[in-house]
Design a protein around this motif. Structure first.
Motif, mmCIF file in Angstrom:
data_model
loop_
_atom_site.group_PDB
_atom_site.id
_atom_site.type_symbol
_atom_site.label_atom_id
_atom_site.label_comp_id
_atom_site.label_asym_id
_atom_site.label_seq_id
_atom_site.Cartn_x
_atom_site.Cartn_y
_atom_site.Cartn_z
ATOM 1 N N HIS A 256 59.608 76.583 35.596
ATOM 2 C CA HIS A 256 59.998 77.795 36.318
ATOM 3 C C HIS A 256 59.876 79.016 35.400
ATOM 4 O O HIS A 256 59.403 80.078 35.823
ATOM 5 C CB HIS A 256 61.448 77.687 36.810
ATOM 6 N N ALA A 257 60.300 78.876 34.154
ATOM 7 C CA ALA A 257 60.244 79.992 33.210
ATOM 8 C C ALA A 257 58.804 80.391 32.908
ATOM 9 O O ALA A 257 58.464 81.581 32.874
ATOM 10 C CB ALA A 257 60.963 79.607 31.923
ATOM 11 N N VAL A 258 57.943 79.411 32.717
ATOM 12 C CA VAL A 258 56.536 79.685 32.414
ATOM 13 C C VAL A 258 55.861 80.386 33.595
ATOM 14 O O VAL A 258 55.012 81.263 33.411
ATOM 15 C CB VAL A 258 55.800 78.381 32.045
ATOM 16 N N ARG A 259 56.254 80.053 34.802
ATOM 17 C CA ARG A 259 55.684 80.716 35.979
ATOM 18 C C ARG A 259 55.966 82.216 35.959
ATOM 19 O O ARG A 259 55.107 83.029 36.335
ATOM 20 C CB ARG A 259 56.268 80.092 37.254
ATOM 21 N N ILE A 260 57.178 82.590 35.547
ATOM 22 C CA ILE A 260 57.520 84.012 35.467
ATOM 23 C C ILE A 260 56.620 84.718 34.466
ATOM 24 O O ILE A 260 56.108 85.817 34.708
ATOM 25 C CB ILE A 260 59.007 84.187 35.085
ATOM 26 N N VAL A 261 56.391 84.073 33.330
ATOM 27 C CA VAL A 261 55.527 84.653 32.300
ATOM 28 C C VAL A 261 54.103 84.797 32.818
ATOM 29 O O VAL A 261 53.455 85.836 32.644
ATOM 30 C CB VAL A 261 55.551 83.789 31.024
ATOM 31 N N HIS A 262 53.592 83.770 33.467
ATOM 32 C CA HIS A 262 52.214 83.815 33.969
ATOM 33 C C HIS A 262 52.046 84.913 35.024
ATOM 34 O O HIS A 262 51.016 85.599 35.055
ATOM 35 C CB HIS A 262 51.824 82.464 34.552
ATOM 36 N N LYS A 263 53.048 85.085 35.861
ATOM 37 C CA LYS A 263 52.975 86.137 36.878
ATOM 38 C C LYS A 263 52.960 87.513 36.219
ATOM 39 O O LYS A 263 52.189 88.399 36.613
ATOM 40 C CB LYS A 263 54.153 86.024 37.836
ATOM 41 N N LEU A 264 53.795 87.681 35.194
ATOM 42 C CA LEU A 264 53.843 88.949 34.475
ATOM 43 C C LEU A 264 52.518 89.197 33.759
ATOM 44 O O LEU A 264 52.039 90.333 33.673
ATOM 45 C CB LEU A 264 54.991 88.917 33.461
ATOM 46 N N GLY A 265 51.903 88.123 33.270
ATOM 47 C CA GLY A 265 50.639 88.233 32.551
ATOM 48 C C GLY A 265 49.454 88.571 33.424
ATOM 49 O O GLY A 265 48.353 88.840 32.912
ATOM 50 N N GLU A 266 49.638 88.546 34.739
ATOM 51 C CA GLU A 266 48.558 88.913 35.656
ATOM 52 C C GLU A 266 48.376 90.421 35.741
ATOM 53 O O GLU A 266 47.407 90.898 36.330
ATOM 54 C CB GLU A 266 48.844 88.342 37.045
ATOM 55 N N GLY A 267 49.311 91.171 35.168
ATOM 56 C CA GLY A 267 49.225 92.627 35.212
ATOM 57 C C GLY A 267 48.219 93.172 34.218
ATOM 58 O O GLY A 267 47.485 92.435 33.555
ATOM 59 N N GLU A 268 48.207 94.463 34.070
ATOM 60 C CA GLU A 268 47.243 95.127 33.200
ATOM 61 C C GLU A 268 47.636 95.073 31.726
ATOM 62 O O GLU A 268 46.783 95.136 30.851
ATOM 63 C CB GLU A 268 47.110 96.605 33.630
ATOM 64 N N ARG A 269 48.919 94.954 31.454
ATOM 65 C CA ARG A 269 49.382 95.060 30.076
ATOM 66 C C ARG A 269 49.565 93.678 29.436
ATOM 67 O O ARG A 269 49.955 92.716 30.109
ATOM 68 C CB ARG A 269 50.709 95.813 30.028
ATOM 69 N N PRO A 270 49.311 93.571 28.136
ATOM 70 C CA PRO A 270 49.593 92.319 27.422
ATOM 71 C C PRO A 270 51.094 92.023 27.434
ATOM 72 O O PRO A 270 51.919 92.937 27.580
ATOM 73 C CB PRO A 270 49.103 92.598 25.998
ATOM 74 N N VAL A 271 51.443 90.756 27.285
ATOM 75 C CA VAL A 271 52.838 90.316 27.341
ATOM 76 C C VAL A 271 53.173 89.536 26.073
ATOM 77 O O VAL A 271 52.418 88.647 25.662
ATOM 78 C CB VAL A 271 53.092 89.415 28.575
#
Length: 503
Positions: free
Chosen positions: A463-478
């Motif tokens: 579940h936690a990794v999914r949040i990161v992957h969704k955030l990583g779909e944006g324009e900015r690096p994470v």
């Protein structure tokens, strides 16, 4: 027999884990944490066909400490492999990150699944076939860590290693690794105060435990310690008749050396590792290089690897995501973690007067919510001091954009990866996410204005990794910091598909 697989071995091993109720009862009664544990292990050793004296053939460097014993073991192993490339070097450490076979390494490589299964079942079958016990209260089968320690000893003896770097599991005096009668050299890394605060032990008690690995006629090393602890270590070395007691001095050339393990705290670990390696080589191989830092030592220190400790890993698939992995799980180790993470070139931009454009995520868990306030409070204070030290314009309250507290359960369906199965977590805790809610409450008290929709309590690592992957779909690096638990770090490496780049 030959059809029994690595998966079968892991399932058998997991059957030896103690559940939460058993562990709580043992802690309350303080049982089997004394010399009976050593006596049990000696019985198991005899039942699989060895005498204690046989273990001396492994040529052991025995390492303990409150902080840094794993990193020191990794440095020592790396130095020996570069200095003696024709030797066979065994390394035994704990815990593992992704696969239990990581705990037993030959020349830097974990045992293959086939070899692990082979040696595992050789030990298992000998114990099952020979059930005679000298002491009625010795359990028929060893607990998880004792069993895997017996497997490691069996592997190293069967493979006829030239040297063994042996990391203590817990403590020292009563740890099951402490049945080797005559190691070649022993070493104690830093004695932190966390065990004083968390376990209610005095520094003297901790030093007494750690100093229990010192042996008659064997060099006894230690890093510089608080005076109270140093006095006890010196007394233990005299009591146990060590051949010499050495407080490891600085090694010339270290300040200019870029170590393979990140973090300023690693220089102390690298220092004692260099002294352990040199002492071992002097005793076992008449090594006499007068250079304070010989070229193979430099190569060993520069190329040492210890996954999951102050480790930066670019995601191989989600290219905008960078993982910062550190299994720190004490106040002091978390302080070192934030010292590393909140610095220029890591989570801070090189120009610290500007605000980072990267979203930052914290994924955190610990074994008990009771420790949460002190852990998170320490993280907060360290971030503040780091931002002040680098004259950063950032605000500690908004330093992390998303904060995730998740259970160490591997997958979203509630299942564990076999090697990461943990029956020690109370079922009620898992069902209610009690620890994670306690952590979230502690975070909200520290940062009352932190957005509730950015604070997550989740039932699994997936579940936690999914949040990161969704955030990583944006324009900015994470940037993602994963800390608080080695089990959490290992689960993230597994679920996020980082094994090939992280391990």
């Amino acid at each position: 027999m030959s059809t029994r697989s690595y998966k079968d071995a892991v399932e058998h091993l997991n059957s030896l884990q103690s559940n939460a109720a058993t562990l709580d009862a043992a802690r309350a009664a303080n049982t089997r944490m004394t010399s009976t544990g050593i006596l049990d292990t000696l019985e198991y050793l005899e039942r699989i066909g060895y005498k204690p004296e046989d273990l001396n053939a492994m040529n052991v460097i025995h390492i303990t400490g409150t902080k840094g014993k794993g990193s020191t073991s990794a440095f020592t192993d790396s130095i020996l492999r570069r200095t003696k490339p024709d030797w066979k070097i065994g390394l035994y450490t704990s815990p593992h990150l992704v696969a239990v076979r990581e705990r037993i390494r030959i020349n830097g490589q974990p045992l293959s699944e086939e070899d692990f299964a082979k040696y595992f079942f050789e030990v298992w079958d000998r114990l099952q076939a020979n059930t005679a016990r000298k002491r009625e209260d010795t359990p028929l089968m060893p607990a998880y860590f004792r069993f895997i320690t017996l497997v490691a000893f069996h592997v190293f003896l069967e493979m006829k290693v030239d040297a063994t770097v042996l990391e203590v599991g817990v403590g020292g005096t009563y740890d099951c690794t402490n049945i080797v009668p005559t190691p070649v050299v022993t070493g104690v890394t830093a004695l932190g105060i966390d065990h004083v605060n968390v376990l209610g032990k005095t520094l003297k008690e901790i030093a007494w435990q750690k100093g229990g690995i010192y042996k008659s006629g064997v060099p006894a090393l230690t890093v510089p310690q608080p005076e109270e602890g140093m006095v006890v270590l010196r007394e233990r070395a005299e009591e146990l008749k060590a051949s010499e007691f050495i407080i490891t001095p600085p090694v010339p050339g270290f300040p200019d050396l870029k170590l393979g393990l990140a973090g300023a705290h690693q220089y102390q670990n690298a220092t004692i590792a260099a002294h352990l390696a040199r002492t071992f080589l002097r005793v076992r191989d008449s090594y006499s290089d007068e250079n304070p830092l010989p070229a193979p030592f430099v190569e060993g220190l520069k190329n040492a690897k210890w996954p999951g400790r102050c480790q930066m890993v670019p995601d191989p698939v989600h290219l905008r995501t960078t993982w910062f992995l550190d299994g720190a799980h004490t106040v002091e180790s978390l302080d070192c973690c934030i010292d590393w993470f909140v610095s220029p070139g890591q989570a801070l931009p090189m120009d610290t007067t500007s605000t980072s454009s990267k979203p930052r995520v914290l994924i955190f868990n610990c074994t008990s919510g009771r420790s949460g306030p002190s852990f998170l409070g320490g993280i907060n204070q360290k971030i503040i001091s780091q931002l002040e030290a680098y004259k950063s314009s950032e605000d500690v309250t908004t330093f992390f954009d998303e904060v995730v507290f998740c259970a160490n359960v591997t997958y979203a369906d509630g299942a564990f990866k076999g090697d990461l199965t943990a029956v020690s977590i109370p079922e009620a805790d898992l069902a209610e996410l009690k620890t994670q809610h306690q952590l979230a409450d502690a975070w909200s008290k520290i940062h009352p204005t932190f957005p509730k929709d950015k604070l997550h309590v989740l039932p699994s690592i997936e579940h936690a990794v999914r949040i990161v992957h969704k955030l990583g779909e944006g324009e900015r690096p994470v940037d993602v910091l994963v800390t608080g638990s080695l089990h959490l770090v290992g689960g993230v490496i597994e679920v996020a598909g980082l094994s090939k780049v992280a391990l």
